[in-house]
Design an enzyme around this catalytic site. Structure first.
Site, PDB file in Angstrom:
ATOM      1  N   ASP A 228      11.275 -31.279 -50.540  1.00 26.84           N
ATOM      2  CA  ASP A 228      11.089 -31.902 -49.287  1.00 26.84           C
ATOM      3  C   ASP A 228      11.261 -33.606 -49.478  1.00 26.84           C
ATOM      4  O   ASP A 228      10.666 -34.107 -50.332  1.00 26.84           O
ATOM      5  CB  ASP A 228       9.881 -31.826 -48.608  1.00 26.84           C
ATOM      6  CG  ASP A 228       9.928 -32.194 -47.106  1.00 26.84           C
ATOM      7  OD1 ASP A 228      10.329 -31.479 -46.209  1.00 26.84           O
ATOM      8  OD2 ASP A 228       9.645 -33.254 -46.745  1.00 26.84           O
ATOM      9  N   ASN A 236      15.925 -42.009 -41.003  1.00 28.96           N
ATOM     10  CA  ASN A 236      16.796 -41.801 -39.795  1.00 28.96           C
ATOM     11  C   ASN A 236      16.792 -43.042 -38.975  1.00 28.96           C
ATOM     12  O   ASN A 236      17.400 -43.409 -38.249  1.00 28.96           O
ATOM     13  CB  ASN A 236      16.350 -40.319 -39.271  1.00 28.96           C
ATOM     14  CG  ASN A 236      17.246 -39.274 -39.747  1.00 28.96           C
ATOM     15  OD1 ASN A 236      18.302 -39.458 -40.205  1.00 28.96           O
ATOM     16  ND2 ASN A 236      16.671 -38.265 -39.775  1.00 28.96           N
ATOM     17  N   HIS A 241      21.278 -41.785 -37.709  1.00 28.21           N
ATOM     18  CA  HIS A 241      21.471 -40.434 -38.302  1.00 28.21           C
ATOM     19  C   HIS A 241      22.294 -40.004 -39.120  1.00 28.21           C
ATOM     20  O   HIS A 241      22.258 -39.230 -40.086  1.00 28.21           O
ATOM     21  CB  HIS A 241      21.126 -39.623 -37.050  1.00 28.21           C
ATOM     22  CG  HIS A 241      19.974 -39.496 -36.426  1.00 28.21           C
ATOM     23  ND1 HIS A 241      18.937 -38.567 -36.887  1.00 28.21           N
ATOM     24  CD2 HIS A 241      19.343 -40.078 -35.358  1.00 28.21           C
ATOM     25  CE1 HIS A 241      17.866 -38.531 -36.139  1.00 28.21           C
ATOM     26  NE2 HIS A 241      17.877 -39.598 -35.105  1.00 28.21           N
ATOM     27  N   ASP A 245      22.333 -38.071 -42.434  1.00 24.79           N
ATOM     28  CA  ASP A 245      23.254 -36.978 -42.968  1.00 24.79           C
ATOM     29  C   ASP A 245      23.673 -37.305 -44.422  1.00 24.79           C
ATOM     30  O   ASP A 245      23.859 -36.179 -45.061  1.00 24.79           O
ATOM     31  CB  ASP A 245      24.078 -36.865 -41.829  1.00 24.79           C
ATOM     32  CG  ASP A 245      23.645 -36.296 -40.434  1.00 24.79           C
ATOM     33  OD1 ASP A 245      22.627 -35.867 -40.578  1.00 24.79           O
ATOM     34  OD2 ASP A 245      24.464 -36.241 -39.578  1.00 24.79           O
ATOM     35  N   GLU A 271      14.963 -31.677 -43.580  1.00 26.46           N
ATOM     36  CA  GLU A 271      15.164 -32.251 -44.685  1.00 26.46           C
ATOM     37  C   GLU A 271      14.431 -31.499 -46.061  1.00 26.46           C
ATOM     38  O   GLU A 271      14.143 -31.888 -46.892  1.00 26.46           O
ATOM     39  CB  GLU A 271      14.551 -33.523 -44.693  1.00 26.46           C
ATOM     40  CG  GLU A 271      13.006 -33.734 -44.760  1.00 26.46           C
ATOM     41  CD  GLU A 271      12.468 -33.627 -43.148  1.00 26.46           C
ATOM     42  OE1 GLU A 271      11.315 -34.012 -42.985  1.00 26.46           O
ATOM     43  OE2 GLU A 271      13.224 -33.367 -42.333  1.00 26.46           O
TER      44      GLU A 271
END
Length: 348
Positions: A228, A236, A241, A245, A271
């Site tokens: 994680d 973000n 975002h 990504d 994530e």
């Protein structure tokens, strides 16, 4: 790779079932017919015909018995084809009952195509026709006596049967391959995360258990790693975002570089990633996870922000068999929580 193997194995399995049924049908039905005809001529003085009928019948039965014992489909189909060819040549050589042998030959080209497919089938059928031509147009080589007009009609009909059989098998195979490719594409899309191109949660929940059930020896013991990204929400919120990504894509690329071909990397959540390492013990899995952890921390995943250090936390567990898989995922998740609560950028 696992996604592709899934659909390929399904297509191969369907074709194997088709060939298996052809093998069983030909073996049992042909043997039965030969036995009945053999008993019909049992008290005649035609010992050669009796030998052909009884000999081939027992040979077919022996082959199918061996197949049931060994489950070697490819070899059994080759042996069956050889027996078919010998039966055809022996019957044509003898002439059969009242010189009717040629009429019994016509089903066998289709059987050969069914057992061996269009490419090998056309070669074997071509060889069979060539030998028949020599036998029929050199009457001194055989016992039977056929009329020239009868031979000509037979060879023309035989060529037609073979041509139609090849066309049918050729386009059946092309259609089968095209449908398998389409299904492969659909299943790959359905089981692949669009952003990272890793396997997705659906693959883990629906496809992977099928592999566990069919081929457990290829997977277990199975190391389960949950990863994680630390403070991903901050990335973000701070950079957008699109940058988040990009981080996910870079991490997915690193997984592909660090893992073996047989290992499976999945995007398990936003994530969160699930890494599955077949035939791996706990200690080796922990070392792999720590190498990936160090690799992520050392890289600058956002080139526009070279000072940004992105880290990842890991939890590792082990499943000895299929029944322990879900429990191993839960345990890895618990150990991931320990890594998070202990300061992040850790493996537990």
């Amino acid at each position: 790779m696992v996604l592709l193997r899934t659909v390929s194995s399904k297509a191969a399995s369907i074709d194997s079932i088709r060939r298996r049924y052809i093998l069983l049908f030909v073996s049992y039905i042909t043997s039965l017919i030969m036995l009945l005809l053999g008993f019909k001529h049992l008290f005649s003085e035609d010992y050669l015909l009796q030998a052909i009928l009884f000999g081939c019948s027992f040979a077919f039965l022996a082959n199918i018995a061996w197949f049931h014992a060994s489950n070697e489909l490819d070899k059994a189909c080759v042996i069956e084809t050889v027996l078919v060819g010998l039966f055809v040549l022996g019957l044509v050589y003898h002439g059969g009952y009242e010189n009717t042998a040629l009429y019994w030959v016509f089903p066998f080209p289709a059987i050969i195509f069914g057992l061996l497919g269009p490419r090998v089938g056309i070669q074997i059928n071509g060889l069979l026709v060539l030998v028949l031509l020599v036998m029929l147009y050199q009457p001194d080589l055989i016992v039977a006596q056929y009329k020239n007009a009868e031979i000509s009609r037979f060879m023309a009909s035989m060529a037609t049967v073979i041509a139609v059989g090849w066309i049918n098998e050729h386009f059946r195979e092309r259609s089968h391959n095209a449908m398998a490719l389409l299904q492969r594409s659909k299943e790959t899309q359905a089981n692949t995360d669009a952003l990272t191109h890793l396997a997705n949660r659906r693959f883990v929940d629906e496809v992977l258990p099928q592999h566990f059930a069919l081929q457990p020896e290829h997977f277990f013991p199975l190391a389960v790693i949950i990863a994680d990204l630390d403070h991903f929400k901050h990335i973000n919120d701070s950079f957008g975002h699109d940058q988040g990504d990009l981080v996910l894509q870079q991490v997915a690329m690193l997984f592909r570089q660090k893992l073996r071909t047989e290992d499976i990397a999945c995007r398990y959540g936003g994530e969160e990633f699930l890494l599955l390492l077949p035939k791996t013990n706990q200690n080796d899995a922990t070392r792999v996870a720590d190498k990936i952890r160090a690799g992520i921390a050392q890289r600058r995943l956002l080139t526009e922000h070279p000072d940004l250090v992105i880290t990842c936390s890991f939890g590792v567990a082990l499943a000895q068999d299929e029944s322990e898989f879900l429990q191993a995922v839960k345990l890895a998740d618990q150990r991931l929580y320990i890594s998070k609560s202990s300061g992040r950028n850790q493996v537990n």
